[in-house]
Design a protein around this motif. Structure first.
Motif, short mmCIF file in Angstrom:
data_model
loop_
_atom_site.label_atom_id
_atom_site.label_comp_id
_atom_site.label_asym_id
_atom_site.label_seq_id
_atom_site.Cartn_x
_atom_site.Cartn_y
_atom_site.Cartn_z
N THR A 152 -21.56 -44.47 10.74
CA THR A 152 -22.73 -44.45 11.62
C THR A 152 -22.82 -43.17 12.46
N ILE A 153 -21.90 -42.24 12.30
CA ILE A 153 -21.93 -41.00 13.10
C ILE A 153 -23.12 -40.15 12.67
N ASP A 154 -23.87 -39.68 13.63
CA ASP A 154 -25.05 -38.84 13.38
C ASP A 154 -24.59 -37.47 12.90
N PRO A 182 -15.56 -39.61 20.28
CA PRO A 182 -16.50 -40.09 21.32
C PRO A 182 -17.68 -40.87 20.75
N SER A 183 -18.09 -40.56 19.52
CA SER A 183 -19.24 -41.25 18.93
C SER A 183 -18.92 -42.68 18.50
N MET A 184 -17.65 -42.98 18.34
CA MET A 184 -17.29 -44.32 17.87
C MET A 184 -16.36 -45.04 18.86
N ARG A 185 -16.58 -44.81 20.15
CA ARG A 185 -15.77 -45.47 21.18
C ARG A 185 -15.82 -47.00 21.08
N PRO A 186 -17.00 -47.63 20.84
CA PRO A 186 -17.00 -49.10 20.72
C PRO A 186 -16.11 -49.60 19.58
#
Length: 320
Positions: free
Chosen positions: A209-211, A236-240
């Motif tokens: 899902t990373i842009d 940082p883009s996949m912290r959740p």
């Protein structure tokens, strides 16, 4: 004097009650605005409340009582906790083994899950789907870990003993699951093998899902290699997903019981693979000392929550 008292009371009413009323009004307004979200969440929240929150609260209350499932709970204060830490030598062994599991299997499996997910994400879609299934299969295959009983069998027919005897490394079979110096290491190895589960799948989903425009923008802003891309963009883009994986790994590493019982027995030799959960099962399901078992469960819950809070603080620094 009456005029003065009125002048004193009036600012109190103006400063206190309107503020409370405004908070309540804003809460009700927000509730009406998002009522459909709460309706959709209600089934899960009700089940979570009934089967998680309420049992935890009841267990905490029972930890201060003597309760044998036959008599009404009798309040005994901190006796269960003092017995747990001052008189129960087996609990000390179980706590040490549990922390060994958590310190070794937790970070190693967490990092391994991410590295494998990161590598597999770079493959073609068909190969990626196949490799994801290969890594995730052990965690959904039920009692597949029983295959390790054959590998670590204590006779010459065990795979590991057979290989070591054939190459001349040992002369006679080793009792891997009966010798206390090997038991804990064997259970840790099997736990690591099984730990590539939900966390691994969450990392794969997060990487998907990373842009890609962020990576292109990072290259323009001075990102020079894949490691900088990983630290400043990917993580940082996949912290959740990182948080979800951490929670799953913490739960698995502190809640080891089934694998220990299946491989080493219950109890294991000299309690070599005894954990806090197996200790809890001993007092809760065999001896029916529910107050004491609740104290053990409360300690385990506190350790898991504390570890989770530490991990959350560490994850906030990712990409900083």
């Amino acid at each position: 004097m009456q005029v003065q008292s009125k002048s004193i009371e009036q600012p109190l009413e103006e400063s206190g009650y309107p503020e409370k009323r405004s908070r309540i009004a804003s809460f009700l307004k927000e509730l009406r605005k998002n009522i459909h979200y709460y309706v959709l969440m209600a089934p899960y929240l009700i089940i979570f409340l009934l089967f998680t929150v309420i049992p935890v609260v009841i267990s905490f209350g029972l930890s201060f009582t003597y309760f044998n499932m036959l008599e009404f709970p009798r309040f005994i204060g901190w006796s269960n906790y003092s017995r747990l830490f001052l008189s129960d030598d087996i609990f000390s062994i179980a706590l040490k083994n549990t922390f060994m599991f958590a310190i070794i299997t937790g970070p190693i499996s967490y990092i391994a899950c991410f590295i494998f997910a990161w590598i597999i994400n770079e493959l073609s879609p068909k190969v990626r789907a196949f490799m994801t299934l290969v890594f995730y299969a052990p965690s959904i295959s039920g009692n597949v870990f029983f295959i390790w009983l054959i590998i670590f069998s204590g006779d010459s027919y065990g795979y590991l003993n057979g290989i070591l005897m054939n190459i001349g490394f040992i002369l006679e079979p080793i009792q891997w699951l009966k010798d206390e110096q090997y038991i804990l290491a064997v259970v840790i190895i099997v736990q690591l093998w099984l730990s590539l589960g939900a966390g691994f799948l969450a990392f794969i989903a997060g990487l998907q899902t990373i842009d890609r425009s962020l990576i292109e923008a990072g290259a323009i802003d001075g990102i020079k290699n894949r490691w900088q891309e990983l630290w400043f963009i990917t993580l940082p883009s996949m912290r959740p997903m990182l948080m979800f994986g951490a929670v799953m790994q913490i739960t698995q590493s502190f809640a080891v019981a089934e694998i220990s019982i299946a491989l080493a027995g219950f109890p294991s030799v000299n309690y070599a693979a005894h954990t806090v959960v197996t200790h809890l099962m001993d007092y809760g399901t065999i001896r029916f000392e529910m107050g004491y078992a609740s104290a053990i469960a409360t300690i385990l819950f506190t350790i898991m929550v504390g570890t989770n809070m530490v991990v959350q603080r560490l994850l906030r620094k990712v990409g900083a």
